[in-house]
Design a protein around this motif. Structure first.
Motif, PDB file in Angstrom:
ATOM      1  N   UNK A  43       0.861  -1.173   0.000  1.00  0.00           N
ATOM      2  CA  UNK A  43       0.000   0.000   0.000  1.00  0.00           C
ATOM      3  C   UNK A  43       0.903   1.230   0.000  1.00  0.00           C
ATOM      4  N   UNK A  44       0.498   2.313  -0.636  1.00  0.00           N
ATOM      5  CA  UNK A  44       1.367   3.495  -0.713  1.00  0.00           C
ATOM      6  C   UNK A  44       1.320   4.331   0.572  1.00  0.00           C
ATOM      7  N   UNK A  45       1.642   3.694   1.671  1.00  0.00           N
ATOM      8  CA  UNK A  45       1.761   4.373   2.960  1.00  0.00           C
ATOM      9  C   UNK A  45       3.055   3.892   3.605  1.00  0.00           C
ATOM     10  N   UNK A  46       3.558   4.610   4.597  1.00  0.00           N
ATOM     11  CA  UNK A  46       4.782   4.152   5.260  1.00  0.00           C
ATOM     12  C   UNK A  46       4.625   2.803   5.963  1.00  0.00           C
ATOM     13  N   UNK A  47       3.401   2.413   6.285  1.00  0.00           N
ATOM     14  CA  UNK A  47       3.167   1.186   7.049  1.00  0.00           C
ATOM     15  C   UNK A  47       2.871  -0.024   6.172  1.00  0.00           C
ATOM     16  N   UNK A  48       2.654   0.185   4.886  1.00  0.00           N
ATOM     17  CA  UNK A  48       2.502  -0.916   3.952  1.00  0.00           C
ATOM     18  C   UNK A  48       1.262  -1.767   4.124  1.00  0.00           C
ATOM     19  N   UNK A  49       0.295  -1.292   4.867  1.00  0.00           N
ATOM     20  CA  UNK A  49      -0.952  -2.042   5.012  1.00  0.00           C
ATOM     21  C   UNK A  49      -1.017  -2.916   6.248  1.00  0.00           C
ATOM     22  N   UNK A  50      -0.155  -2.666   7.230  1.00  0.00           N
ATOM     23  CA  UNK A  50      -0.078  -3.569   8.382  1.00  0.00           C
ATOM     24  C   UNK A  50      -1.391  -3.676   9.151  1.00  0.00           C
ATOM     25  N   UNK A  51      -2.190  -2.625   9.186  1.00  0.00           N
ATOM     26  CA  UNK A  51      -3.456  -2.716   9.912  1.00  0.00           C
ATOM     27  C   UNK A  51      -4.438  -3.609   9.165  1.00  0.00           C
ATOM     28  N   UNK A  52      -4.503  -3.448   7.865  1.00  0.00           N
ATOM     29  CA  UNK A  52      -5.375  -4.312   7.052  1.00  0.00           C
ATOM     30  C   UNK A  52      -4.930  -5.761   7.171  1.00  0.00           C
ATOM     31  N   UNK A  53      -3.639  -5.983   7.137  1.00  0.00           N
ATOM     32  CA  UNK A  53      -3.118  -7.341   7.200  1.00  0.00           C
ATOM     33  C   UNK A  53      -3.396  -7.954   8.569  1.00  0.00           C
ATOM     34  N   UNK A  54      -3.247  -7.148   9.618  1.00  0.00           N
ATOM     35  CA  UNK A  54      -3.579  -7.626  10.957  1.00  0.00           C
ATOM     36  C   UNK A  54      -5.056  -7.947  11.097  1.00  0.00           C
ATOM     37  N   UNK A  55      -5.904  -7.087  10.530  1.00  0.00           N
ATOM     38  CA  UNK A  55      -7.358  -7.326  10.589  1.00  0.00           C
ATOM     39  C   UNK A  55      -7.740  -8.588   9.820  1.00  0.00           C
ATOM     40  N   UNK A  56      -7.150  -8.776   8.633  1.00  0.00           N
ATOM     41  CA  UNK A  56      -7.461  -9.968   7.835  1.00  0.00           C
ATOM     42  C   UNK A  56      -7.000 -11.224   8.557  1.00  0.00           C
TER      43      UNK A  56
END
Length: 185
Positions: free
Chosen positions: A119-132
């Motif tokens: 994802x084009x953010x500094x965190x790379x989608x870690x919240x979405x990945x954690x939620x999934x």
């Protein structure tokens, strides 16, 4: 990598956009999968209606039934997803809802599950990945923690960067080689 014959991985792409980086990553992994490993990118997630228990059962919508069948016939499940507003996209959440039912006996129960994406953010989608990962785990999947890769796409093109591609292929290999622990009951 050990010889893992005929391992089938169902891939759920959390972005519907044709030019999605995450779709490209899923296609790269499919095309570069090790011998004996087949990645099945599950198409048609946009045709699966929002989960509604009134629609579920023997006469579940065809798109939902097809999704369940594809995941049930796989040995592993891999979500490849961006992050929307700090969480997983609705299409992925909906897919997990459908494959989780009936509760305790859904298509994802007992299957090793990994999450990767960019994802084009500094965190790379870690919240979405954690939620999934959390949602899939509650649904009965065996979340493989070493197969959660959140790649920032701020300063790198994940589809062409050799280091990123190597990291994603290593995650796929870890998912394929994962052997669930057998508990002594």
């Amino acid at each position: 990598m050990t010889d893992t014959p005929n391992t089938r991985v169902a891939v759920l792409v959390g972005s519907l956009r044709a030019g999605s980086v995450n779709r490209k990553l899923a296609e790269i992994l499919r095309d570069e999968a090790p011998a004996g490993v087949t990645l099945d990118i599950v198409e048609g997630l946009d045709q699966v209606p929002f989960y509604n228990e009134d629609l579920d059962g023997a006469d579940a919508p065809a798109a939902a039934a097809a999704l369940r069948e594809r995941v049930a016939s796989a040995d592993r499940v891999l979500a490849v997803t961006p992050e929307y507003n700090g969480t997983m996209p609705a299409v992925l959440n909906n897919a997990i809802d459908w494959i989780s039912r009936p509760y305790g006996a859904g298509a994802v129960v007992g299957k090793p599950f990994g999450v990767i994406g960019a994802t084009p953010t500094p965190y790379g989608g870690k919240w979405a990945h954690g939620d999934a990962a959390r949602s899939a785990g509650i649904a009965g999947a065996i979340v493989v923690e070493d197969v959660i890769v959140s790649q920032s796409a701020v300063d790198v093109d994940p589809a062409t960067d050799p280091e990123v591609r190597a990291k994603l292929l290593a995650a796929l290999n870890t998912l394929v080689e994962f052997v669930p622990e057998v508990s002594a009951a």
